[in-house]
Design a protein around this motif. Structure first.
Motif, PDB file in Angstrom:
ATOM      1  N   UNK A   1     -92.836  33.385   1.961  1.00  0.00           N
ATOM      2  CA  UNK A   1     -92.988  33.390   3.565  1.00  0.00           C
ATOM      3  C   UNK A   1     -94.428  33.180   3.952  1.00  0.00           C
ATOM      4  N   UNK A   2     -95.221  33.797   3.264  1.00  0.00           N
ATOM      5  CA  UNK A   2     -96.715  33.831   3.894  1.00  0.00           C
ATOM      6  C   UNK A   2     -97.296  32.779   3.537  1.00  0.00           C
ATOM      7  N   UNK A   3     -96.928  31.816   2.647  1.00  0.00           N
ATOM      8  CA  UNK A   3     -97.705  30.651   2.120  1.00  0.00           C
ATOM      9  C   UNK A   3     -97.915  29.772   3.297  1.00  0.00           C
ATOM     10  N   UNK A   4     -96.868  29.196   4.187  1.00  0.00           N
ATOM     11  CA  UNK A   4     -97.516  28.321   5.218  1.00  0.00           C
ATOM     12  C   UNK A   4     -98.477  28.788   6.116  1.00  0.00           C
ATOM     13  N   UNK A   5     -98.555  30.310   6.347  1.00  0.00           N
ATOM     14  CA  UNK A   5     -99.450  30.809   7.234  1.00  0.00           C
ATOM     15  C   UNK A   5    -100.830  30.746   6.722  1.00  0.00           C
ATOM     16  N   UNK A   6    -101.123  30.893   5.179  1.00  0.00           N
ATOM     17  CA  UNK A   6    -102.127  30.681   4.541  1.00  0.00           C
ATOM     18  C   UNK A   6    -102.549  29.348   4.738  1.00  0.00           C
ATOM     19  N   UNK A   7    -101.600  28.448   4.382  1.00  0.00           N
ATOM     20  CA  UNK A   7    -101.961  26.921   4.726  1.00  0.00           C
ATOM     21  C   UNK A   7    -102.677  26.574   5.995  1.00  0.00           C
ATOM     22  N   UNK A   8    -101.855  27.086   6.963  1.00  0.00           N
ATOM     23  CA  UNK A   8    -102.481  26.800   8.338  1.00  0.00           C
ATOM     24  C   UNK A   8    -103.846  27.466   8.527  1.00  0.00           C
ATOM     25  N   UNK A   9    -104.140  28.593   8.214  1.00  0.00           N
ATOM     26  CA  UNK A   9    -105.322  29.196   8.413  1.00  0.00           C
ATOM     27  C   UNK A   9    -106.318  28.345   7.771  1.00  0.00           C
ATOM     28  N   UNK A  10    -106.191  27.825   6.647  1.00  0.00           N
ATOM     29  CA  UNK A  10    -107.101  26.912   5.701  1.00  0.00           C
ATOM     30  C   UNK A  10    -107.370  25.601   6.490  1.00  0.00           C
ATOM     31  N   UNK A  11    -106.330  25.309   7.105  1.00  0.00           N
ATOM     32  CA  UNK A  11    -106.298  23.880   7.940  1.00  0.00           C
ATOM     33  C   UNK A  11    -107.037  23.997   9.164  1.00  0.00           C
ATOM     34  N   UNK A  12    -106.948  25.196   9.854  1.00  0.00           N
ATOM     35  CA  UNK A  12    -107.623  25.298  11.054  1.00  0.00           C
ATOM     36  C   UNK A  12    -109.167  25.532  10.750  1.00  0.00           C
ATOM     37  N   UNK A  13    -109.478  26.031   9.517  1.00  0.00           N
ATOM     38  CA  UNK A  13    -110.907  26.239   9.307  1.00  0.00           C
ATOM     39  C   UNK A  13    -111.658  24.787   8.729  1.00  0.00           C
ATOM     40  N   UNK A  14    -110.540  23.864   8.387  1.00  0.00           N
ATOM     41  CA  UNK A  14    -111.248  22.450   8.058  1.00  0.00           C
ATOM     42  C   UNK A  14    -111.402  21.701   9.152  1.00  0.00           C
ATOM     43  N   UNK A  15    -110.715  22.122  10.162  1.00  0.00           N
ATOM     44  CA  UNK A  15    -110.571  21.289  11.581  1.00  0.00           C
ATOM     45  C   UNK A  15    -112.121  21.503  12.208  1.00  0.00           C
ATOM     46  N   UNK A  16    -112.556  22.674  11.852  1.00  0.00           N
ATOM     47  CA  UNK A  16    -113.765  22.986  12.543  1.00  0.00           C
ATOM     48  C   UNK A  16    -115.036  22.114  12.647  1.00  0.00           C
TER      49      UNK A  16
END
Length: 100
Positions: free
Chosen positions: A85-100
């Motif tokens: 259940x945590x995996x989508x959140x880890x992906x979203x967090x990584x995606x947020x950093x990639x968008x910087x």
């Protein structure tokens, strides 16, 4: 004390977590027996990274106090469902950093 431990559940959790984190672009140290990972934060300041992770309801421990600045500890001695259940959140967090 004399009973063997069943660590298969932890191995399953570790595999699910490390496979996903690697796919999302995180770097980690493969553990030799602990029930947590050392993961490189996606920015130099692990404290700031861990604070940002809370926005996604993720709890990571900055490793600065363990002598590993820029990294965090992530425990996987929880239920398999918690890991999955945590995996989508880890992906979203990584995606947020990639968008910087």
């Amino acid at each position: 004390i004399d009973e063997p431990s069943d660590v298969e559940a932890y191995a399953r959790n570790r595999t699910a977590l490390t496979d996903a984190l690697a796919e999302y672009g995180y770097t980690y140290v493969e553990p030799d027996g602990a029930f947590y990972l050392w993961v490189k934060a996606l920015e130099p300041d692990a404290n700031a990274f861990c604070e940002r992770a809370k926005k996604y309801e993720l709890l990571a421990v900055p490793s600065d106090s363990f002598g590993m600045p820029g990294w965090f500890r992530l425990g996987y001695c929880v239920s398999y469902e918690t890991i999955v259940n945590s995996l989508p959140a880890w992906k979203q967090l990584a995606d947020e950093y990639r968008q910087k």
